[in-house]
Design a protein around this motif. Sequence first.
Motif, PDB file in Angstrom:
ATOM      1  N   SER A  77       4.068  12.017  -6.286  1.00 27.86           N
ATOM      2  CA  SER A  77       4.856  11.516  -5.163  1.00 27.86           C
ATOM      3  C   SER A  77       4.185  10.273  -4.592  1.00 27.86           C
ATOM      4  O   SER A  77       2.954  10.181  -4.564  1.00 27.86           O
ATOM      5  CB  SER A  77       4.998  12.581  -4.079  1.00 27.86           C
ATOM      6  N   LEU A  78       5.001   9.330  -4.147  1.00 27.44           N
ATOM      7  CA  LEU A  78       4.536   8.113  -3.485  1.00 27.44           C
ATOM      8  C   LEU A  78       5.100   8.077  -2.073  1.00 27.44           C
ATOM      9  O   LEU A  78       6.244   8.480  -1.843  1.00 27.44           O
ATOM     10  CB  LEU A  78       5.007   6.862  -4.230  1.00 27.44           C
ATOM     11  N   LEU A  79       4.314   7.573  -1.140  1.00 31.27           N
ATOM     12  CA  LEU A  79       4.773   7.384   0.236  1.00 31.27           C
ATOM     13  C   LEU A  79       4.430   5.969   0.689  1.00 31.27           C
ATOM     14  O   LEU A  79       3.266   5.556   0.624  1.00 31.27           O
ATOM     15  CB  LEU A  79       4.117   8.391   1.180  1.00 31.27           C
ATOM     16  N   PHE A  80       5.428   5.225   1.127  1.00 32.85           N
ATOM     17  CA  PHE A  80       5.231   3.915   1.738  1.00 32.85           C
ATOM     18  C   PHE A  80       5.358   4.091   3.255  1.00 32.85           C
ATOM     19  O   PHE A  80       6.457   4.329   3.759  1.00 32.85           O
ATOM     20  CB  PHE A  80       6.274   2.915   1.232  1.00 32.85           C
ATOM     21  N   PRO A  81       4.257   3.979   4.012  1.00 32.66           N
ATOM     22  CA  PRO A  81       4.270   4.250   5.460  1.00 32.66           C
ATOM     23  C   PRO A  81       4.389   2.969   6.288  1.00 32.66           C
ATOM     24  O   PRO A  81       3.392   2.453   6.783  1.00 32.66           O
ATOM     25  CB  PRO A  81       2.908   4.922   5.674  1.00 32.66           C
ATOM     26  N   TRP A  82       5.580   2.468   6.430  1.00 36.01           N
ATOM     27  CA  TRP A  82       5.787   1.209   7.145  1.00 36.01           C
ATOM     28  C   TRP A  82       6.054   1.489   8.630  1.00 36.01           C
ATOM     29  O   TRP A  82       7.156   1.261   9.147  1.00 36.01           O
ATOM     30  CB  TRP A  82       6.934   0.439   6.497  1.00 36.01           C
ATOM     31  N   HIS A  83       5.023   1.991   9.304  1.00 35.39           N
ATOM     32  CA  HIS A  83       5.167   2.458  10.686  1.00 35.39           C
ATOM     33  C   HIS A  83       5.640   1.382  11.663  1.00 35.39           C
ATOM     34  O   HIS A  83       6.455   1.688  12.540  1.00 35.39           O
ATOM     35  CB  HIS A  83       3.839   3.061  11.171  1.00 35.39           C
ATOM     36  N   PRO A  84       5.131   0.135  11.603  1.00 33.18           N
ATOM     37  CA  PRO A  84       5.577  -0.848  12.589  1.00 33.18           C
ATOM     38  C   PRO A  84       7.089  -1.094  12.574  1.00 33.18           C
ATOM     39  O   PRO A  84       7.657  -1.483  13.589  1.00 33.18           O
ATOM     40  CB  PRO A  84       4.803  -2.112  12.194  1.00 33.18           C
ATOM     41  N   ALA A 108       0.844  -1.198   0.000  1.00 33.54           N
ATOM     42  CA  ALA A 108       0.000   0.000   0.000  1.00 33.54           C
ATOM     43  C   ALA A 108       0.880   1.248   0.000  1.00 33.54           C
ATOM     44  O   ALA A 108       1.850   1.352   0.760  1.00 33.54           O
ATOM     45  CB  ALA A 108      -0.913   0.002   1.221  1.00 33.54           C
ATOM     46  N   MET A 109       0.547   2.189  -0.871  1.00 30.76           N
ATOM     47  CA  MET A 109       1.321   3.431  -0.951  1.00 30.76           C
ATOM     48  C   MET A 109       0.378   4.594  -1.176  1.00 30.76           C
ATOM     49  O   MET A 109      -0.660   4.461  -1.826  1.00 30.76           O
ATOM     50  CB  MET A 109       2.359   3.342  -2.076  1.00 30.76           C
ATOM     51  N   CYS A 110       0.738   5.724  -0.625  1.00 31.89           N
ATOM     52  CA  CYS A 110      -0.051   6.944  -0.800  1.00 31.89           C
ATOM     53  C   CYS A 110       0.446   7.663  -2.053  1.00 31.89           C
ATOM     54  O   CYS A 110       1.637   7.986  -2.163  1.00 31.89           O
ATOM     55  CB  CYS A 110       0.089   7.842   0.420  1.00 31.89           C
ATOM     56  N   LEU A 111      -0.457   7.880  -2.997  1.00 30.08           N
ATOM     57  CA  LEU A 111      -0.144   8.584  -4.238  1.00 30.08           C
ATOM     58  C   LEU A 111      -0.644  10.021  -4.139  1.00 30.08           C
ATOM     59  O   LEU A 111      -1.841  10.250  -3.919  1.00 30.08           O
ATOM     60  CB  LEU A 111      -0.807   7.881  -5.418  1.00 30.08           C
ATOM     61  N   ALA A 112       0.251  10.989  -4.309  1.00 22.17           N
ATOM     62  CA  ALA A 112      -0.115  12.406  -4.275  1.00 22.17           C
ATOM     63  C   ALA A 112      -0.037  12.982  -5.682  1.00 22.17           C
ATOM     64  O   ALA A 112       0.961  12.794  -6.389  1.00 22.17           O
ATOM     65  CB  ALA A 112       0.813  13.178  -3.347  1.00 22.17           C
ATOM     66  N   THR A 113      -1.116  13.673  -6.073  1.00 18.33           N
ATOM     67  CA  THR A 113      -1.181  14.337  -7.367  1.00 18.33           C
ATOM     68  C   THR A 113      -1.608  15.786  -7.150  1.00 18.33           C
ATOM     69  O   THR A 113      -2.023  16.163  -6.050  1.00 18.33           O
ATOM     70  CB  THR A 113      -2.194  13.634  -8.295  1.00 18.33           C
ATOM     71  N   VAL A 114      -1.529  16.584  -8.219  1.00 19.39           N
ATOM     72  CA  VAL A 114      -1.885  18.003  -8.130  1.00 19.39           C
ATOM     73  C   VAL A 114      -2.794  18.347  -9.300  1.00 19.39           C
ATOM     74  O   VAL A 114      -2.513  17.994 -10.450  1.00 19.39           O
ATOM     75  CB  VAL A 114      -0.631  18.901  -8.165  1.00 19.39           C
ATOM     76  N   ASP A 115      -3.909  19.063  -9.023  1.00 17.55           N
ATOM     77  CA  ASP A 115      -4.847  19.405 -10.089  1.00 17.55           C
ATOM     78  C   ASP A 115      -4.450  20.708 -10.795  1.00 17.55           C
ATOM     79  O   ASP A 115      -3.430  21.330 -10.462  1.00 17.55           O
ATOM     80  CB  ASP A 115      -6.283  19.458  -9.564  1.00 17.55           C
ATOM     81  N   ALA A 116      -5.268  21.113 -11.761  1.00 18.85           N
ATOM     82  CA  ALA A 116      -4.950  22.287 -12.574  1.00 18.85           C
ATOM     83  C   ALA A 116      -4.900  23.570 -11.764  1.00 18.85           C
ATOM     84  O   ALA A 116      -4.243  24.541 -12.167  1.00 18.85           O
ATOM     85  CB  ALA A 116      -5.966  22.422 -13.704  1.00 18.85           C
ATOM     86  N   ALA A 117      -5.582  23.599 -10.613  1.00 15.50           N
ATOM     87  CA  ALA A 117      -5.587  24.791  -9.760  1.00 15.50           C
ATOM     88  C   ALA A 117      -4.455  24.771  -8.738  1.00 15.50           C
ATOM     89  O   ALA A 117      -4.342  25.680  -7.914  1.00 15.50           O
ATOM     90  CB  ALA A 117      -6.931  24.914  -9.045  1.00 15.50           C
ATOM     91  N   GLY A 118      -3.634  23.726  -8.773  1.00 13.60           N
ATOM     92  CA  GLY A 118      -2.535  23.614  -7.819  1.00 13.60           C
ATOM     93  C   GLY A 118      -2.905  22.949  -6.518  1.00 13.60           C
ATOM     94  O   GLY A 118      -2.111  22.955  -5.570  1.00 13.60           O
ATOM     95  N   GLN A 119      -4.106  22.368  -6.445  1.00 16.09           N
ATOM     96  CA  GLN A 119      -4.564  21.713  -5.220  1.00 16.09           C
ATOM     97  C   GLN A 119      -4.071  20.261  -5.180  1.00 16.09           C
ATOM     98  O   GLN A 119      -4.429  19.459  -6.035  1.00 16.09           O
ATOM     99  CB  GLN A 119      -6.088  21.719  -5.152  1.00 16.09           C
ATOM    100  N   PRO A 120      -3.254  19.892  -4.184  1.00 13.41           N
ATOM    101  CA  PRO A 120      -2.826  18.502  -4.070  1.00 13.41           C
ATOM    102  C   PRO A 120      -3.961  17.615  -3.562  1.00 13.41           C
ATOM    103  O   PRO A 120      -4.865  18.073  -2.852  1.00 13.41           O
ATOM    104  CB  PRO A 120      -1.689  18.556  -3.034  1.00 13.41           C
ATOM    105  N   SER A 121      -3.905  16.352  -3.907  1.00 15.04           N
ATOM    106  CA  SER A 121      -4.803  15.355  -3.333  1.00 15.04           C
ATOM    107  C   SER A 121      -4.040  14.044  -3.197  1.00 15.04           C
ATOM    108  O   SER A 121      -3.044  13.818  -3.884  1.00 15.04           O
ATOM    109  CB  SER A 121      -6.059  15.169  -4.182  1.00 15.04           C
ATOM    110  N   GLN A 122      -4.518  13.186  -2.293  1.00 20.24           N
ATOM    111  CA  GLN A 122      -3.827  11.936  -1.996  1.00 20.24           C
ATOM    112  C   GLN A 122      -4.837  10.800  -1.881  1.00 20.24           C
ATOM    113  O   GLN A 122      -5.995  11.023  -1.558  1.00 20.24           O
ATOM    114  CB  GLN A 122      -3.062  12.047  -0.671  1.00 20.24           C
ATOM    115  N   ARG A 123      -4.336   9.590  -2.121  1.00 21.50           N
ATOM    116  CA  ARG A 123      -5.149   8.389  -1.913  1.00 21.50           C
ATOM    117  C   ARG A 123      -4.208   7.188  -1.849  1.00 21.50           C
ATOM    118  O   ARG A 123      -3.064   7.245  -2.313  1.00 21.50           O
ATOM    119  CB  ARG A 123      -6.199   8.195  -3.014  1.00 21.50           C
ATOM    120  N   ILE A 124      -4.703   6.107  -1.268  1.00 26.22           N
ATOM    121  CA  ILE A 124      -3.916   4.882  -1.184  1.00 26.22           C
ATOM    122  C   ILE A 124      -4.169   4.040  -2.430  1.00 26.22           C
ATOM    123  O   ILE A 124      -5.315   3.797  -2.813  1.00 26.22           O
ATOM    124  CB  ILE A 124      -4.271   4.067   0.073  1.00 26.22           C
ATOM    125  N   VAL A 125      -3.085   3.604  -3.070  1.00 26.99           N
ATOM    126  CA  VAL A 125      -3.155   2.646  -4.165  1.00 26.99           C
ATOM    127  C   VAL A 125      -2.189   1.518  -3.840  1.00 26.99           C
ATOM    128  O   VAL A 125      -1.393   1.615  -2.905  1.00 26.99           O
ATOM    129  CB  VAL A 125      -2.812   3.295  -5.520  1.00 26.99           C
TER     130      VAL A 125
END
Length: 212
Positions: free
Chosen positions: A93-100, A45-62
């Motif tokens: 940007s991708l983030l792998f959050p391996w907290h344990p 599982a990784m968090c994918l961050a993208t940016v829209d035409a207005a410069g607003q970032p958004s994130q989701r897990i893929v």
Amino acid sequence: MEIDQWRREYLLGGLRRAELKPAPIAQFSQWLEEVVKAGLQDPTAMCLATVDAAGQPSQRIVLLKGFDERGFVFYTNLESKKAREMAHNPRVSLLFPWHPLERQIVVTGEVASVAREDAEAYFQSRPLDSQLAAWASRQSQPLSSREELQTQFEAVKARYAESPIPMPDFWGGYRVAPLEVEFWQGGGNRLHDRFIYRADDCGNWSVERLSP
């Protein structure tokens, strides 16, 4: 709740330059193997961050579905919010959050579509219900109710009851070609270890330690 007082120490171990592989994909592969051996849930599982035409970032897990020296691969609906944003701005940007394991990996790079034959091969490897769900869901589009979604799923299931399920034209894969990859290992007293790999114009990697 006094959440400003919630904290813990990171004491599982450090990360030293001598331990690092020459290239980030090799280092990623080693850490992923260790995460799998540790039994972490959803290790891809990784968090994918993208940016829209207005410069607003958004994130989701893929979910990561493949990786090699060319980059990190995932699949999705090509008409989804993230797909529209990536069409406008391929920097992601991708983030792998391996907290344990007190680890994080952050990938910064550019996204491009994978070959259709590769997407076809992966689509046909998915469970049948997942293939049907790809047809039933117009990802990111308004939906009146859960019942409407279930009705769409049942309709697709009936349509392909006696035939193979083709990959939708609106479904496919993306590969994130990394430009920077940061490996973060928690440390005591917030003295974490951070190393960042950066690619030059010839594709050679340099490694630098960052302050925590």
